[in-house]
Write an enzyme that holds these catalytic residues in place. Structure first.
Site, PDB file in Angstrom:
ATOM      1  N   LYS A 158      42.197  56.071  47.434  1.00  0.00           N
ATOM      2  CA  LYS A 158      43.625  55.900  46.662  1.00  0.00           C
ATOM      3  C   LYS A 158      44.339  57.179  46.773  1.00  0.00           C
ATOM      4  CE  LYS A 158      41.725  52.371  43.513  1.00  0.00           C
ATOM      5  NZ  LYS A 158      40.875  52.012  42.307  1.00  0.00           N
ATOM      6  N   GLN A 173      38.628  54.658  36.907  1.00  0.00           N
ATOM      7  CA  GLN A 173      37.751  53.811  37.932  1.00  0.00           C
ATOM      8  C   GLN A 173      36.790  53.224  37.282  1.00  0.00           C
ATOM      9  OE1 GLN A 173      39.031  53.254  40.917  1.00  0.00           O
ATOM     10  NE2 GLN A 173      37.048  52.022  41.887  1.00  0.00           N
ATOM     11  N   ASP A 195      46.899  49.522  35.967  1.00  0.00           N
ATOM     12  CA  ASP A 195      45.904  48.541  36.457  1.00  0.00           C
ATOM     13  C   ASP A 195      46.247  47.251  35.978  1.00  0.00           C
ATOM     14  OD1 ASP A 195      43.878  48.993  38.384  1.00  0.00           O
ATOM     15  OD2 ASP A 195      43.039  50.483  37.196  1.00  0.00           O
TER      16      ASP A 195
HETATM   17  N1  GUN Z   1      36.845  49.169  40.442  1.00  0.00           N
HETATM   18  C1  GUN Z   1      36.899  48.220  41.426  1.00  0.00           C
HETATM   19  N2  GUN Z   1      38.332  48.024  41.511  1.00  0.00           N
HETATM   20  C2  GUN Z   1      38.923  48.594  40.553  1.00  0.00           C
HETATM   21  C3  GUN Z   1      40.423  48.367  40.434  1.00  0.00           C
HETATM   22  O1  GUN Z   1      41.174  47.809  41.236  1.00  0.00           O
HETATM   23  N3  GUN Z   1      40.788  49.337  39.344  1.00  0.00           N
HETATM   24  C4  GUN Z   1      39.908  50.168  38.939  1.00  0.00           C
HETATM   25  N4  GUN Z   1      40.384  50.907  37.704  1.00  0.00           N
HETATM   26  N5  GUN Z   1      38.625  50.154  38.790  1.00  0.00           N
HETATM   27  C5  GUN Z   1      38.270  49.372  40.018  1.00  0.00           C
END
Ligand code: GUN
Length: 281
Positions: A49, A93, A116
């Site tokens: 990311k 995350q 998110d």
């Molecule tokens: N853990 C696995 N996928 C994601 C996601 O798309 N966002 C976040 N914040 N954590 C994750």
């Protein structure tokens, strides 16, 4: 003939367009990511990311804490990021360590910076068919991928396998918003095959190989969200691609399908939150 839903190509196209917009902008979008503990998968995701954001000219920072960090330390940090005008998007995350109250952490994020769509406010809006600040990254990426191939969900029977808050549930809600007839299947579903056999579209987000050739009819569309590793460490999806592929009209591969689209959506969401904040100021 089977058409492969190429998530990498669409990601490159979308992010290429996004980079042009960001290059033109004097102020840059800011994305802050909070990573707690040393889950190796999370570290890889977060690194991807950050690297993608940097390539685009998004100002990104990763704030890392050890697994035994106190909840208040994270809450204080989120409050600080909420106040910081150069931060437009905040991502915590998941998963978080057991001792941390996940909901409390997520709901500390300002809904206007909730990249998110995890906060109760935004998730509630999504469930009510209202507009959240942005839509959840993985389902959004899947719909962008289907749109690219002019696949319209209106009236189709979409079978979502998996009911996670991250993918299965929001995917079902978003397919419903597109006027699909949606069935959400999960670990307690009886006779999954009898349901997938009636699908026009199967979207599987489980994390183990479970969609086999005898479970689907000819010419359906299959979207594979799963990621796991076989005994040789090779990445694979939920779908037995080799046997299922030839039976489908469209199928997304793993890797190279939904994964790249999730990252693309995160970048698009960061930019959308940035644009909305500019409009407010
Ligand atoms: N853990 C696995 N996928 C994601 C996601 O798309 N966002 C976040 N914040 N954590 C994750």
């Amino acid at each position: 003939m089977t058409i492969i839903l190429d998530g990498k190509a669409l990601r490159d196209k979308l992010l290429g367009d996004l980079k042009v917009k960001i290059d033109k902008s004097e102020i840059k979008p800011g994305l802050s990511v909070i990573l707690v503990g040393n889950d190796s998968a999370s570290q890889i995701y977060v690194n991807n990311k950050r690297k993608t954001a940097e390539k685009l000219g998004i100002k990104s920072e990763v704030i890392e804490y050890p697994a035994d960090v106190e909840e208040n330390v994270i809450l204080d940090k989120i409050n600080e990021l909420n106040q910081d005008d150069s931060v437009h998007a905040i991502l915590v995350q998941l998963p978080l360590p057991e001792h941390i109250n996940k909901l409390k952490i997520i709901d500390a994020i300002s809904p206007q910076k909730d990249v998110d769509c995890f906060t109760t406010i935004n998730y509630g809006k999504l469930a009510a068919g209202l507009e959240p600040a942005v839509y959840p990254c993985t389902p959004k990426g899947i719909l962008l991928l289907l749109d690219e191939y002019n696949i319209d969900l209106d009236g189709k029977h979409v079978v979502v396998v998996g009911r996670s808050n991250l993918v299965g549930k929001p995917m079902s809600l978003m397919a419903l918003k597109r006027n699909a007839t949606v069935t959400t299947c999960h670990s307690h579903t009886k006779n999954l095959k009898s349901i997938t056999k009636t699908a026009d579209v199967v979207i599987s987000a489980v994390g183990e190989v479970l969609i086999e050739e005898d479970m689907i009819n000819e010419n359906i569309i299959v979207v594979d969200v799963g990621i796991s590793r076989d005994k040789n460490g090779k990445i694979r999806g939920d779908v037995n691609f080799e046997t299922v592929c030839g039976k489908t009209s469209y199928i997304s591969p793993v890797p190279g399908g939904v994964g790249p689209m999730t990252i693309a959506s995160l970048m698009l969401n960061t930019y959308e939150l940035f644009e909305k904040s500019l409009k407010r100021s």
